[in-house]
Design a protein around this motif. Structure first.
Motif, short mmCIF file in Angstrom:
data_model
loop_
_atom_site.label_atom_id
_atom_site.label_comp_id
_atom_site.label_asym_id
_atom_site.label_seq_id
_atom_site.Cartn_x
_atom_site.Cartn_y
_atom_site.Cartn_z
N ALA A 185 0.90 -1.03 0.26
CA ALA A 185 0.09 -0.07 0.15
C ALA A 185 0.59 1.72 0.07
N ILE A 186 1.94 1.70 0.72
CA ILE A 186 2.83 2.36 0.95
C ILE A 186 3.54 2.25 0.05
N ARG A 187 4.22 1.37 -1.10
CA ARG A 187 4.43 1.39 -2.02
C ARG A 187 3.96 2.29 -3.78
N ASN A 188 2.81 1.83 -3.22
CA ASN A 188 1.76 2.25 -4.05
C ASN A 188 1.21 3.51 -4.00
N VAL A 206 0.65 8.64 -11.73
CA VAL A 206 -0.42 9.47 -11.29
C VAL A 206 -1.30 8.83 -10.09
N SER A 207 -1.96 9.63 -8.99
CA SER A 207 -2.49 9.25 -8.15
C SER A 207 -3.98 8.29 -8.59
N MET A 208 -4.72 7.97 -8.83
CA MET A 208 -6.04 7.48 -9.13
C MET A 208 -6.99 7.93 -8.71
N ARG A 209 -8.14 8.24 -8.66
CA ARG A 209 -9.66 8.76 -8.88
C ARG A 209 -10.20 8.58 -7.39
N GLY A 210 -9.96 6.72 -7.44
CA GLY A 210 -10.91 6.68 -6.68
C GLY A 210 -9.81 5.64 -5.14
N ALA A 211 -10.12 4.45 -4.63
CA ALA A 211 -9.41 4.10 -4.05
C ALA A 211 -9.17 2.23 -4.20
N MET A 212 -7.79 2.21 -3.81
CA MET A 212 -7.17 0.80 -4.29
C MET A 212 -7.58 -0.23 -3.19
N GLY A 218 -0.99 -8.56 0.48
CA GLY A 218 -0.36 -7.51 -0.15
C GLY A 218 -1.28 -7.69 -2.34
N GLU A 219 -1.81 -8.53 -3.11
CA GLU A 219 -2.02 -8.70 -3.51
C GLU A 219 -3.69 -7.51 -4.05
N ARG A 220 -3.51 -6.21 -4.95
CA ARG A 220 -4.77 -5.41 -5.74
C ARG A 220 -5.24 -6.46 -5.94
N LEU A 221 -6.29 -5.41 -5.48
CA LEU A 221 -7.73 -6.12 -6.01
C LEU A 221 -9.08 -5.63 -6.90
N GLY A 259 4.07 19.70 -0.87
CA GLY A 259 4.06 19.59 -2.61
C GLY A 259 3.95 18.71 -3.29
N GLU A 260 3.77 17.09 -2.43
CA GLU A 260 3.65 15.94 -2.95
C GLU A 260 2.58 15.82 -3.31
N GLU A 261 1.78 15.21 -4.77
CA GLU A 261 0.88 14.85 -5.60
C GLU A 261 -0.14 13.94 -5.39
N ARG A 262 1.35 12.74 -4.62
CA ARG A 262 0.98 11.48 -5.19
C ARG A 262 0.32 11.33 -3.90
N GLY A 263 -0.53 10.38 -3.54
CA GLY A 263 -1.65 10.42 -2.24
C GLY A 263 -2.46 8.60 -2.77
#
Ligand code: PML
Ligand code: MG
Length: 268
Positions: free
Chosen positions: A105-108, A118-124, A131-134, A221-225
């Protein structure tokens, strides 16, 4: 007399990228005022003025509306973002999320969880053990929708937060969203930090109904989140969970406890 409610959703883009979203459940009477507030927000976004703004209005059937409660609020002040991430890891481990899932999660979130970094519109959605992304779509993610605070809870929450100088839309909306996420079937915990460059805070929310705000989770200043929901629900129940998060209307009618600020000093 029951008031008919409408789901009002806004999403805004700039340079073909998602920059802002908002969710409310409002009466027909309040629709215009709330929509104008959302519009102004999209036009004054710290990532720059939105170029495309979409509004969706849909009636909610009263018989579908569930009642919810806010999680208890804890305010953790750290001295730098690396310390904040260590604290978040400890909280997630204590909630039963595996070290592998936390690292994923932290890495992504740090690298930008959508294609192109870039950041996603919604959530992972992340399996809390493997730790698999679903989530089916890694650009869109899952958008938590159709939730709001009752007028009484909104007023009460804002006055409680004001006592800690935290009455701002980020905190109010994040608490509202976390309340819905924690009420969803199969969610173990959530990790979020803001994708707004001028807002460095985030939180860990856990199934025991705690919202642990952490003052710094990324550099200024970081836009990734964004957001990661840690889930334990098996692939068959994933569709049920996603549908619930996106479509089940929820009105939050009870506040949680607001705890005093806690300062985390660095170990020397
Ligand atoms: C956001 O609004 O971009 C997410 C904010 C998460 C942290 C909210 C808080 O300050 O508690
Ligand atoms: Mg944002």
């Amino acid at each position: 007399m029951s008031v008919e409610l409408n789901s009002l959703r806004m999403r805004a883009e700039r340079d073909n990228r998602h920059i802002s979203g908002a969710e409310r459940l409002v009466s027909l009477e309040d629709l215009g005022t709330v929509a104008v507030d959302m519009l102004q927000r999209a036009l004054q976004h710290p990532c720059g003025q939105a170029e495309r703004i979409y509004f969706y209005v849909e009636p909610i059937k009263c018989e579908q509306l569930l009642s919810g409660c806010l999680p208890d609020f804890f305010n953790n002040q750290v001295t730098h973002w690396q310390q904040g991430r260590e604290l978040a890891k400890e909280m997630l481990l204590a909630a039963g999320v595996s070290a592998t899932a936390i690292a994923a999660a932290i890495r992504n979130l740090a690298d930008g969880a959508a294609p192109g970094g870039v950041s996603m519109r919604g959530a992972m959605l992340i399996d809390s053990k493997t730790g698999e992304r679903l989530e089916p779509d890694q650009a869109r993610g899952v958008r938590v929708s159709r939730m709001d605070l009752s007028a009484g809870v909104r007023a009460q929450l804002r006055s409680l937060l004001a006592a800690q100088k935290l009455d701002n839309p980020h905190v109010v909306e994040a608490l509202t969203l976390a309340a819905k996420v924690l009420a969803a079937p199969g969610v173990v915990a959530e990790l979020c930090w803001s994708d707004d460059p001028d807002y460095t805070a985030g939180y860990v929310a856990t199934a025991d109904k705690r919202y642990q705000r952490i003052s710094l989770l990324k550099p200024a200043g970081e836009e990734r989140g964004g957001r990661a929901f840690f889930v334990q629900c098996g692939k068959q129940r994933l569709a049920v969970l996603i549908d619930w998060l996106e479509h089940q209307p929820l009105m939050i009618e009870r506040v949680g406890r607001i705890h005093p600020v806690r300062y985390w000093r660095e170990e020397s």
